[in-house]
Write a protein that holds these residues in place. Structure first.
Motif, PDB file in Angstrom:
ATOM      1  N   LEU A 230       0.847  -1.180   0.000  1.00 47.36           N
ATOM      2  CA  LEU A 230       0.000   0.000   0.000  1.00 47.36           C
ATOM      3  C   LEU A 230       0.889   1.237   0.000  1.00 47.36           C
ATOM      4  N   ILE A 231       0.766   2.080  -1.022  1.00 48.58           N
ATOM      5  CA  ILE A 231       1.658   3.227  -1.186  1.00 48.58           C
ATOM      6  C   ILE A 231       0.880   4.514  -0.919  1.00 48.58           C
ATOM      7  N   SER A 232       1.373   5.302   0.022  1.00 51.73           N
ATOM      8  CA  SER A 232       0.691   6.528   0.439  1.00 51.73           C
ATOM      9  C   SER A 232       0.990   7.680  -0.516  1.00 51.73           C
ATOM     10  N   LYS A 233       0.132   8.673  -0.468  1.00 50.74           N
ATOM     11  CA  LYS A 233       0.361   9.912  -1.214  1.00 50.74           C
ATOM     12  C   LYS A 233       1.487  10.710  -0.558  1.00 50.74           C
ATOM     13  N   ASP A 234       2.129  11.559  -1.350  1.00 45.48           N
ATOM     14  CA  ASP A 234       3.128  12.480  -0.810  1.00 45.48           C
ATOM     15  C   ASP A 234       2.704  13.903  -1.167  1.00 45.48           C
ATOM     16  N   PRO A 235       3.389  14.914  -0.636  1.00 38.21           N
ATOM     17  CA  PRO A 235       2.937  16.295  -0.865  1.00 38.21           C
ATOM     18  C   PRO A 235       3.356  16.887  -2.203  1.00 38.21           C
ATOM     19  N   SER A 236       3.659  16.051  -3.189  1.00 37.64           N
ATOM     20  CA  SER A 236       4.031  16.575  -4.501  1.00 37.64           C
ATOM     21  C   SER A 236       2.881  17.335  -5.146  1.00 37.64           C
ATOM     22  N   LYS A 237       1.660  17.014  -4.724  1.00 36.58           N
ATOM     23  CA  LYS A 237       0.485  17.733  -5.233  1.00 36.58           C
ATOM     24  C   LYS A 237      -0.312  18.275  -4.059  1.00 36.58           C
ATOM     25  N   GLU A 238      -0.586  19.571  -4.077  1.00 37.28           N
ATOM     26  CA  GLU A 238      -1.384  20.167  -2.998  1.00 37.28           C
ATOM     27  C   GLU A 238      -2.819  19.679  -3.117  1.00 37.28           C
ATOM     28  N   GLU A 239      -3.341  19.182  -2.020  1.00 38.84           N
ATOM     29  CA  GLU A 239      -4.646  18.538  -2.074  1.00 38.84           C
ATOM     30  C   GLU A 239      -5.334  18.655  -0.725  1.00 38.84           C
ATOM     31  N   SER A 240      -6.648  18.879  -0.744  1.00 39.53           N
ATOM     32  CA  SER A 240      -7.451  18.889   0.476  1.00 39.53           C
ATOM     33  C   SER A 240      -8.770  18.183   0.189  1.00 39.53           C
ATOM     34  N   LEU A 241      -9.086  17.178   0.993  1.00 38.41           N
ATOM     35  CA  LEU A 241     -10.292  16.394   0.805  1.00 38.41           C
ATOM     36  C   LEU A 241     -11.062  16.325   2.120  1.00 38.41           C
ATOM     37  N   ILE A 242     -12.351  16.541   2.043  1.00 34.96           N
ATOM     38  CA  ILE A 242     -13.235  16.319   3.180  1.00 34.96           C
ATOM     39  C   ILE A 242     -14.318  15.362   2.719  1.00 34.96           C
ATOM     40  N   HIS A 243     -14.419  14.243   3.400  1.00 33.12           N
ATOM     41  CA  HIS A 243     -15.366  13.212   2.993  1.00 33.12           C
ATOM     42  C   HIS A 243     -16.280  12.891   4.164  1.00 33.12           C
ATOM     43  N   VAL A 244     -17.577  13.132   3.987  1.00 32.11           N
ATOM     44  CA  VAL A 244     -18.573  12.809   5.005  1.00 32.11           C
ATOM     45  C   VAL A 244     -19.498  11.749   4.425  1.00 32.11           C
ATOM     46  N   ASN A 245     -19.686  10.687   5.168  1.00 34.58           N
ATOM     47  CA  ASN A 245     -20.472   9.556   4.678  1.00 34.58           C
ATOM     48  C   ASN A 245     -21.506   9.170   5.740  1.00 34.58           C
ATOM     49  N   ALA A 246     -22.751   8.996   5.311  1.00 36.80           N
ATOM     50  CA  ALA A 246     -23.809   8.554   6.218  1.00 36.80           C
ATOM     51  C   ALA A 246     -24.708   7.581   5.475  1.00 36.80           C
ATOM     52  N   SER A 247     -25.211   6.588   6.173  1.00 37.33           N
ATOM     53  CA  SER A 247     -26.102   5.606   5.544  1.00 37.33           C
ATOM     54  C   SER A 247     -27.288   5.322   6.447  1.00 37.33           C
ATOM     55  N   HIS A 248     -28.346   4.782   5.841  1.00 40.97           N
ATOM     56  CA  HIS A 248     -29.564   4.515   6.601  1.00 40.97           C
ATOM     57  C   HIS A 248     -29.418   3.338   7.558  1.00 40.97           C
ATOM     58  N   ILE A 249     -28.319   2.578   7.437  1.00 38.78           N
ATOM     59  CA  ILE A 249     -28.121   1.448   8.342  1.00 38.78           C
ATOM     60  C   ILE A 249     -27.200   1.816   9.513  1.00 38.78           C
ATOM     61  N   GLY A 250     -26.909   3.099   9.671  1.00 47.04           N
ATOM     62  CA  GLY A 250     -26.246   3.529  10.890  1.00 47.04           C
ATOM     63  C   GLY A 250     -24.804   3.934  10.778  1.00 47.04           C
ATOM     64  N   ALA A 251     -24.262   4.029   9.567  1.00 43.41           N
ATOM     65  CA  ALA A 251     -22.861   4.428   9.412  1.00 43.41           C
ATOM     66  C   ALA A 251     -22.755   5.948   9.352  1.00 43.41           C
ATOM     67  N   PHE A 252     -21.721   6.480   9.993  1.00 42.01           N
ATOM     68  CA  PHE A 252     -21.434   7.902   9.893  1.00 42.01           C
ATOM     69  C   PHE A 252     -19.920   8.086   9.984  1.00 42.01           C
ATOM     70  N   ASP A 253     -19.331   8.616   8.903  1.00 47.33           N
ATOM     71  CA  ASP A 253     -17.884   8.755   8.814  1.00 47.33           C
ATOM     72  C   ASP A 253     -17.530  10.191   8.457  1.00 47.33           C
ATOM     73  N   VAL A 254     -16.495  10.710   9.106  1.00 45.67           N
ATOM     74  CA  VAL A 254     -15.938  12.012   8.774  1.00 45.67           C
ATOM     75  C   VAL A 254     -14.444  11.803   8.530  1.00 45.67           C
ATOM     76  N   ASN A 255     -13.993  12.138   7.330  1.00 43.62           N
ATOM     77  CA  ASN A 255     -12.609  11.889   6.931  1.00 43.62           C
ATOM     78  C   ASN A 255     -12.029  13.161   6.324  1.00 43.62           C
ATOM     79  N   VAL A 256     -10.818  13.505   6.752  1.00 44.16           N
ATOM     80  CA  VAL A 256     -10.144  14.689   6.242  1.00 44.16           C
ATOM     81  C   VAL A 256      -8.733  14.302   5.817  1.00 44.16           C
TER      82      VAL A 256
END
Length: 558
Positions: A230-256
C-alpha cells in the motif's frame, strides 16, 4: 487534337496524384522505445486521422499537397505536433516519439519490487490499482477490505461472522501466508494481522500493488502466496479532501486528508472518525455489521534537504472498539440461556515510520528506513450459555530497520541490503494458565538483480538469507523471467522459496477467540517451509478502431 487530349489526361492524373499523398508511421515511447497502442493521429484542421494499431503503426491517406500539420495524442504523454511538406521526398515510414508525462509515469511504476520499472517490463507478475482507490474510499472510507477485492485471485475472508474481522487470501492460500506492507514497511503481522485490513483507511493511498506468487526476497519469508504493498500519497500535489459519509443502516464517517509542500518542507495529514451502529441484515438476531467506533490520526512531515537527500517522518494513532453478536445483548439486555453470544474487540495502535534517501549520484541510491509498532488488543467472547465470558488480551511490540543500496544502469537494477525485524508478544495474565508469549528476532540480507537480455527476455533474480535468532538460517532464492514474444503476446514464469515461523496467530485461533489454544513449544515445532511457481500468458490485440481485446491466463503451484 491528340496532343490536347494527352495534355488533359496528364493534368487530371497530376491533380489526382496531388490529392492522394499518404503518411505512414509508427508511434513509440521516447524514453523506453516501446510501441504505443491506441494513439490518435490527426491531420490538423481536418477530420482525417488514424489510430495506432497493436504494432504501433498508422497510415493517413488522401493528404493534399503543401504544408500539413500532424498532431498525436494519447493518455499519459505530451501532445506531439509537427509540420510536413507534401509530397514527401520519400515514402519511408516515419517514427514519432512521444514524451511521457511524469505524473502518469509514476502511477504505473512498480515500487514493491524496488526495480522502479513499469508493469509491462517487470518480470514479476504485478497488478496495480490507482483510479479504483477513489471509488473504494467513497464506498467504505474506514478500511481497505473492499478495495482489495478489485483484483482477481484476491479474496477477503471473514474471521468473525458477527464482529466482521477479516484477512486476505491470495491464490486461495490462507491469510497467514500473505504479507501486507505500508510504503514498504512490514508492520501488519503477528498479533495485529487479523485486524490489519480492517484498520487501514484508503483515503491517503495513491497506489496498491499486488505481487502474486512467492515474493520473500526483499521483505522476509512470510510472503509465500504473495504480498500487497500500500503506497501513500506524498505532498508533490497540494490537495485537500473532506469526505462525510452517512447511511440509513447507521454508518457515519468524517474523513479529512490534506497535503502541501512549502519550499523544502511538506506534509500530509489524514484524520478520521468512523462509526457504525450494529446491523442485522437477515433478521436472524445476530449482527452482520458490528457496532463500531474508530479514530485514526496519521500525520507525516517531509524534508527535502537538497537534490540528493530527502526524508519523511510519520506516525499513526488508532483507537477502535467493535462489538458484535446477539442484538439483544447489543441493546444492553441481560444474557440468558437463549441470548448469550457476544464479541468485543478493543484496539490501540501507535506506529512510527522514518525513511531517508540519499542519492549518491545519478545511478546509486542509499536508503534507510525504520518503523516502530505498539499494538494493544483485548478480545472478550461469550460463546456458550454455560460458560463465563472469556477474555484474551496482550501487547505486541514490533520493529523493522533496514539499510539498502540500489544501482541503476540503463534498464538494469541491482538492489541489496540488510534488515532486522523483531516481534515480541506478551499476553496479559487473566487466568491461571501458561502465558502464550512469543518472541522472534530475524536478521536478513538480500540481493536482487533485474536485467533485460535483449528485446525479448528480461529476468529478475534474487536471494535472501534470514537468521532467526537461536533457531535456524533460511536461504530463499527466487527467479522470474519475462518473455515478450511479440507486441501482442507475452508470458512470465518463475518461482521461489519461503518460510513462516510457528505462531498461534492464525485464522483457526481467531475463530476460537484463542480459547484453549496452547502456547507454541519452539523445541518441538519447526517453521513451515514452501516453494512456489507461477506462470502466465498474456495476449492483447486491437479490434477495429476503438476496441481492444486483452486475455490473461495464470497458473500457480505452491
Amino acid at each position: 487534337m491528340k496532343t490536347l487530349f494527352y495534355f488533359l489526361i496528364l493534368a487530371l492524373c497530376s491533380s489526382l496524384s496531388n490529392a492522394q499523398n499518404s503518411l505512414k508511421g509508427q508511434i513509440k515511447d521516447k524514453k523506453s522505445n516501446e510501441i504505443i497502442i491506441g494513439a490518435k493521429i490527426i491531420l490538423k484542421g481536418t477530420n482525417q486521422g488514424a489510430i495506432s494499431d497493436a504494432e504501433g503503426f498508422f497510415q493517413i491517406q488522401n493528404i493534399k499537397n503543401g504544408k500539413n500539420i500532424i498532431t498525436c495524442n494519447v493518455h499519459g504523454y505530451e501532445t506531439y505536433e509537427d509540420t510536413f511538406l507534401f509530397p514527401l521526398s520519400n515514402n519511408e515510414t516515419i517514427e514519432i516519439l512521444l514524451i511521457p508525462l511524469v505524473e502518469d509515469l509514476e502511477e504505473i511504476t512498480v515500487e514493491g519490487t524496488r526495480s522502479n520499472r513499469s508493469i509491462e517490463n517487470t518480470p514479476t507478475r504485478v497488478e496495480v490499482l490507482t483510479e479504483e482507490i477513489d471509488e473504494a474510499s467513497t464506498m467504505d472510507p474506514s478500511k481497505i477490505a473492499h478495495l482489495l477485492t478489485h483484483s482477481t485471485g484476491i479474496q477477503v475472508q471473514q474471521t468473525s461472522a458477527t464482529n466482521n474481522t477479516a484477512n486476505v487470501r491470495i491464490q486461495g492460500l490462507d491469510g497467514r501466508y500473505a504479507q501486507i506492507l505500508k510504503d514498504g514497511f512490514p508492520i501488519y503481522g503477528g498479533f495485529s494481522g487479523s485486524l490489519s485490513i480492517m484498520q487501514i483507511p484508503p483515503l491517503d493511498l495513491r497506489q496498491v500493488e499486488y505481487i502474486k506468487g512467492s515474493a520473500s526476497t526483499l521483505y522476509g519469508g512470510g510472503a509465500i502466496s504473495g504480498l500487497i504493498n500500500l503506497i501513500s500519497k506524498d505532498p508533490s500535489k497540494e490537495e485537500s479532501l473532506i469526505h462525510v459519509n452517512a447511511s440509513h443502516i447507521g454508518a457515519f464517517d468524517v474523513n479529512v486528508y490534506t497535503s502541501k509542500r512549502i519550499n523544502k518542507i511538506g506534509y500530509t495529514l489524514l484524520a478520521q472518525r468512523n462509526s457504525h451502529k450494529f446491523f442485522d441484515a437477515d433478521n436472524d438476531g445476530f449482527s452482520d455489521l458490528p457496532q463500531l467506533t474508530k479514530y485514526n490520526f496519521n500525520p507525516k512531515v517531509f524534508f527535502y534537504f537538497n537534490e540528493k537527500s530527502k526524508m519523511y517522518v510519520g506516525a499513526t494513532f488508532t483507537n477502535e472498539i467493535r462489538e458484535g453478536g446477539d442484538v439483544k445483548l447489543l441493546n444492553n439486555q441481560f444474557s440468558d440461556s437463549t441470548h448469550f453470544y457476544k464479541e468485543k474487540n478493543s484496539v490501540n495502535r501507535i506506529t512510527t515510520q522514518i525513511k531517508f534517501d540519499y542519492q549518491i549520484n545519478k545511478n546509486n541510491l542509499l536508503t534507510f528506513r525504520n518503523s516502530f509498532n505498539i499494538f494493544n488488543r483485548s478480545l472478550e467472547l461469550t460463546a456458550s450459555n454455560i460458560s463465563e465470558q472469556y477474555r484474551f488480551a496482550g501487547n505486541q511490540l514490533s520493529t523493522f530497520s533496514e539499510f539498502s543500496f540500489s544501482n541503476t544502469h540503463e534498464k538494469n537494477v541491482f538492489t541489496s541490503g540488510i534488515n532486522i525485524y523483531s516481534d515480541d508478544f506478551r499476553e496479559q495474565k487473566l487466568y491461571d494458565i501458561a502465558l502464550r508469549n512469543e518472541s522472534y528476532q530475524t536478521l536478513g540480507a538480500f540481493a536482487q538483480y533485474t536485467r533485460d537480455l535483449g528485446k525479448i527476455i528480461s529476468i529478475e533474480a534474487g536471494v535472501r538469507s534470514d537468521y532467526v535468532m537461536n533457531r535456524k538460517v533460511y536461504v530463499l532464492p527466487r527467479l522470474y523471467t519475462l518473455f515478450k514474444w511479440t507486441s501482442k503476446l507475452t508470458s512470465r514464469i518463475g518461482g521461489g522459496l519461503g518460510y513462516r515461523n510457528p505462531t498461534i496467530f492464525n485464522q483457526e485461533s481467531e475463530l476460537l477467540g484463542y480459547k484453549n489454544v496452547l502456547r507454541i513449544d519452539k523445541s518441538k515445532l519447526k517453521a513451515e517451509e514452501s516453494y512456489g511457481t507461477s506462470a502466465d500468458i498474456g495476449f492483447k490485440t486491437k479490434i477495429g478502431e476503438n476496441f481492444f481485446l486483452n486475455i490473461n491466463q495464470m497458473f500457480f503451484y505452491t
